[in-house]
Motif scaffolding. Sequence first.
Motif, PDB file in Angstrom:
ATOM      1  N   MET A  53       9.061 -31.783 -35.680  1.00  0.00           N
ATOM      2  CA  MET A  53       8.384 -30.470 -35.755  1.00  0.00           C
ATOM      3  C   MET A  53       8.498 -29.698 -34.441  1.00  0.00           C
ATOM      4  SD  MET A  53       5.007 -30.965 -37.984  1.00  0.00           S
ATOM      5  CE  MET A  53       4.811 -32.402 -39.028  1.00  0.00           C
ATOM      6  N   PHE A  54       8.292 -28.399 -34.560  1.00  0.00           N
ATOM      7  CA  PHE A  54       8.181 -27.538 -33.391  1.00  0.00           C
ATOM      8  C   PHE A  54       6.696 -27.352 -33.086  1.00  0.00           C
ATOM      9  CE2 PHE A  54      12.132 -26.062 -35.518  1.00  0.00           C
ATOM     10  CZ  PHE A  54      13.028 -26.403 -34.519  1.00  0.00           C
ATOM     11  N   VAL A  55       6.375 -27.449 -31.804  1.00  0.00           N
ATOM     12  CA  VAL A  55       4.980 -27.297 -31.366  1.00  0.00           C
ATOM     13  C   VAL A  55       4.913 -26.021 -30.532  1.00  0.00           C
ATOM     14  CG1 VAL A  55       3.094 -28.380 -30.081  1.00  0.00           C
ATOM     15  CG2 VAL A  55       4.771 -29.818 -31.303  1.00  0.00           C
ATOM     16  N   ILE A  56       4.209 -25.026 -31.045  1.00  0.00           N
ATOM     17  CA  ILE A  56       4.200 -23.718 -30.361  1.00  0.00           C
ATOM     18  C   ILE A  56       2.749 -23.306 -30.054  1.00  0.00           C
ATOM     19  CG2 ILE A  56       6.316 -23.069 -31.618  1.00  0.00           C
ATOM     20  CD1 ILE A  56       4.569 -21.006 -33.184  1.00  0.00           C
ATOM     21  N   PRO A  57       2.555 -22.356 -29.130  1.00  0.00           N
ATOM     22  CA  PRO A  57       1.192 -21.861 -28.904  1.00  0.00           C
ATOM     23  C   PRO A  57       0.689 -21.170 -30.180  1.00  0.00           C
ATOM     24  CG  PRO A  57       2.694 -21.118 -27.158  1.00  0.00           C
ATOM     25  CD  PRO A  57       3.541 -21.687 -28.246  1.00  0.00           C
ATOM     26  N   GLY A  58      -0.611 -21.148 -30.373  1.00  0.00           N
ATOM     27  CA  GLY A  58      -1.177 -20.405 -31.503  1.00  0.00           C
ATOM     28  C   GLY A  58      -0.763 -18.950 -31.424  1.00  0.00           C
ATOM     29  N   MET A  59      -0.492 -18.344 -32.576  1.00  0.00           N
ATOM     30  CA  MET A  59      -0.007 -16.963 -32.573  1.00  0.00           C
ATOM     31  C   MET A  59      -1.178 -15.970 -32.508  1.00  0.00           C
ATOM     32  SD  MET A  59       3.364 -17.159 -34.994  1.00  0.00           S
ATOM     33  CE  MET A  59       2.855 -18.311 -36.276  1.00  0.00           C
ATOM     34  N   ILE A  60      -0.911 -14.839 -31.860  1.00  0.00           N
ATOM     35  CA  ILE A  60      -1.926 -13.811 -31.621  1.00  0.00           C
ATOM     36  C   ILE A  60      -1.472 -12.537 -32.327  1.00  0.00           C
ATOM     37  CG2 ILE A  60      -3.100 -12.454 -29.833  1.00  0.00           C
ATOM     38  CD1 ILE A  60      -2.351 -14.786 -27.853  1.00  0.00           C
ATOM     39  N   VAL A 329       5.753 -15.755 -41.628  1.00  0.00           N
ATOM     40  CA  VAL A 329       6.822 -14.979 -42.271  1.00  0.00           C
ATOM     41  C   VAL A 329       7.528 -14.110 -41.225  1.00  0.00           C
ATOM     42  CG1 VAL A 329       7.232 -13.069 -43.901  1.00  0.00           C
ATOM     43  CG2 VAL A 329       5.717 -14.969 -44.537  1.00  0.00           C
ATOM     44  N   CYS A 330       6.737 -13.510 -40.343  1.00  0.00           N
ATOM     45  CA  CYS A 330       7.306 -12.634 -39.306  1.00  0.00           C
ATOM     46  C   CYS A 330       8.216 -13.425 -38.356  1.00  0.00           C
ATOM     47  CB  CYS A 330       6.189 -11.946 -38.531  1.00  0.00           C
ATOM     48  SG  CYS A 330       5.210 -10.820 -39.532  1.00  0.00           S
ATOM     49  N   LEU A 331       7.808 -14.634 -38.009  1.00  0.00           N
ATOM     50  CA  LEU A 331       8.666 -15.499 -37.167  1.00  0.00           C
ATOM     51  C   LEU A 331      10.005 -15.725 -37.852  1.00  0.00           C
ATOM     52  CD1 LEU A 331       6.719 -18.671 -35.899  1.00  0.00           C
ATOM     53  CD2 LEU A 331       7.538 -16.763 -34.534  1.00  0.00           C
ATOM     54  N   ASN A 332       9.925 -16.071 -39.124  1.00  0.00           N
ATOM     55  CA  ASN A 332      11.140 -16.318 -39.907  1.00  0.00           C
ATOM     56  C   ASN A 332      12.072 -15.121 -39.924  1.00  0.00           C
ATOM     57  OD1 ASN A 332      11.862 -18.737 -41.541  1.00  0.00           O
ATOM     58  ND2 ASN A 332       9.643 -18.740 -41.825  1.00  0.00           N
ATOM     59  N   THR A 333      11.486 -13.928 -40.050  1.00  0.00           N
ATOM     60  CA  THR A 333      12.300 -12.709 -40.098  1.00  0.00           C
ATOM     61  C   THR A 333      13.106 -12.541 -38.814  1.00  0.00           C
ATOM     62  OG1 THR A 333      10.683 -11.625 -41.516  1.00  0.00           O
ATOM     63  CG2 THR A 333      12.184 -10.180 -40.315  1.00  0.00           C
ATOM     64  N   LEU A 334      12.436 -12.734 -37.674  1.00  0.00           N
ATOM     65  CA  LEU A 334      13.134 -12.520 -36.397  1.00  0.00           C
ATOM     66  C   LEU A 334      14.277 -13.521 -36.213  1.00  0.00           C
ATOM     67  CD1 LEU A 334      10.913 -10.515 -35.849  1.00  0.00           C
ATOM     68  CD2 LEU A 334      10.649 -11.459 -33.566  1.00  0.00           C
ATOM     69  N   LEU A 377       5.111 -26.414 -36.567  1.00  0.00           N
ATOM     70  CA  LEU A 377       5.975 -25.860 -37.610  1.00  0.00           C
ATOM     71  C   LEU A 377       7.010 -26.900 -38.006  1.00  0.00           C
ATOM     72  CD1 LEU A 377       6.949 -22.513 -35.775  1.00  0.00           C
ATOM     73  CD2 LEU A 377       5.166 -22.752 -37.508  1.00  0.00           C
ATOM     74  N   ASP A 378       7.373 -26.919 -39.286  1.00  0.00           N
ATOM     75  CA  ASP A 378       8.470 -27.817 -39.675  1.00  0.00           C
ATOM     76  C   ASP A 378       9.817 -27.154 -39.356  1.00  0.00           C
ATOM     77  OD1 ASP A 378       9.069 -26.042 -41.704  1.00  0.00           O
ATOM     78  OD2 ASP A 378       8.179 -27.268 -43.300  1.00  0.00           O
ATOM     79  N   GLN A 379      10.891 -27.809 -39.743  1.00  0.00           N
ATOM     80  CA  GLN A 379      12.227 -27.305 -39.386  1.00  0.00           C
ATOM     81  C   GLN A 379      12.545 -25.956 -40.045  1.00  0.00           C
ATOM     82  OE1 GLN A 379      14.488 -28.738 -37.112  1.00  0.00           O
ATOM     83  NE2 GLN A 379      12.692 -29.953 -36.585  1.00  0.00           N
ATOM     84  N   ASN A 380      11.817 -25.626 -41.102  1.00  0.00           N
ATOM     85  CA  ASN A 380      12.000 -24.315 -41.748  1.00  0.00           C
ATOM     86  C   ASN A 380      10.969 -23.299 -41.262  1.00  0.00           C
ATOM     87  OD1 ASN A 380      14.138 -25.266 -43.424  1.00  0.00           O
ATOM     88  ND2 ASN A 380      12.578 -26.291 -44.679  1.00  0.00           N
ATOM     89  N   TYR A 381      10.311 -23.632 -40.154  1.00  0.00           N
ATOM     90  CA  TYR A 381       9.303 -22.767 -39.524  1.00  0.00           C
ATOM     91  C   TYR A 381       8.104 -22.522 -40.443  1.00  0.00           C
ATOM     92  CZ  TYR A 381      13.716 -22.017 -37.138  1.00  0.00           C
ATOM     93  OH  TYR A 381      14.931 -22.213 -36.537  1.00  0.00           O
ATOM     94  N   GLN A 382       7.820 -23.466 -41.301  1.00  0.00           N
ATOM     95  CA  GLN A 382       6.607 -23.388 -42.132  1.00  0.00           C
ATOM     96  C   GLN A 382       5.463 -24.066 -41.370  1.00  0.00           C
ATOM     97  OE1 GLN A 382       6.735 -21.990 -45.447  1.00  0.00           O
ATOM     98  NE2 GLN A 382       8.728 -21.359 -44.645  1.00  0.00           N
TER      99      GLN A 382
END
Length: 401
Positions: A53-60, A329-334, A377-382
Amino acid sequence: MSQLVIHSGTCITPFEVIKNGSILIEDGIIKQIGQGKKDFSTETSPHVDASGMFVIPGMIDIHVNGGKGANILDGTQQALKTMSEFHLRHGTTSMLPTIISSSISKMITAIKLVETAVNHPQSYKARILGSHLEGPYISKEQKGAHNPAHIRTATAEDYHPLLDYLETVRLITAAPEISGVLEFARSLEENDIIFSIGHSNAKYPQIVNAVGTGFSLVTHLYSVMSSITRQNLTRIPGVVESGLLLDELSVEIIGDNMHLPGSLIELIVKTKGIDKVILVTDAMRGAGMPDGSYYIGDKDDKNSIIVENGVAKTSDRQLLAGSTATMDVCLNTLISEAGLSLKDTVKTATLNPAKLLGIENQYGIIACGKKADIVLLDQNYQVQTVIVNGKIEYTKTNKGE
Ligand SMILES: [Zn+2]
């Protein structure tokens, strides 16, 4: 003391990418970051295995009007709780509920609601940081889905009642060409409120003036704003071009894969540089709901918009009316439409909004001493797991709930 260890994930801080990264959280604060898990007390502490998984900061999310059937202008604590819980499940750990043009009394009710949430964070899933007022001092020609009956000039008489409730207002979107707006902004110089150009027909000289008055952001770049016009034989930049040109301005982009195609997102990132781009949802109450008809903003206005195939439009189907997107969804778009790296994309949703709000000392970064707001997030950014203040607030189940 409460502890939590997240181990074996790919951490995007987002200054760097740490493979096989581990994070030790104590009492809601990040205490230690490293590689591997040997230095982390995983045997005695509760731990989250982030393998794969990807470990990212919480989104704002600094621009979110609603979700799951609720809108901040509903004026109830339940509506705000619904929005907060819904968006948390999609990776938003902090938000600025965004109040669109309405009567001053309705706007004050919503602002007070946000203020209560800021002061009682334990009752909310995603943290409420303060409010974003989008209007009412905007351009009627660029109203988008706002109710024109509520759009007005910024007279001292009109905004005077607002002045007692500004403590938790963090951001105000206004059109600088509208009478009284620059005076309004100047009068709030001491209040530490960010002013953003949006729903505006301003031309370049007016925008330069606005920047001189302290405007530092453009609200949903490209949507409902002026572009190049011609005066005699010369072209004059509008808000779009000025937003791209002026270094003092950061820009919001809606990543719903409707408002902006990948090519325009690429153009924005190329022109502004990644550090000035802030990803937002502009989500309305139809986010997380089936297709159908919904009121935008205050229900009493009965200003209906339609959601078809997940796209929110004005009833004449001529304009988009906010979005039904969430931050995941927005992450996925970029990434998928604009070809941005995950690291750059994560910056636009975490570090950049934190810097704009001046809260990067606590939020938006995975580093020692920061609040442990973290998303897996999983590998599909879910989104798989969401942690706020070191506490697991959401884990995706096999049923996808
Ligand atoms: Zn808007």
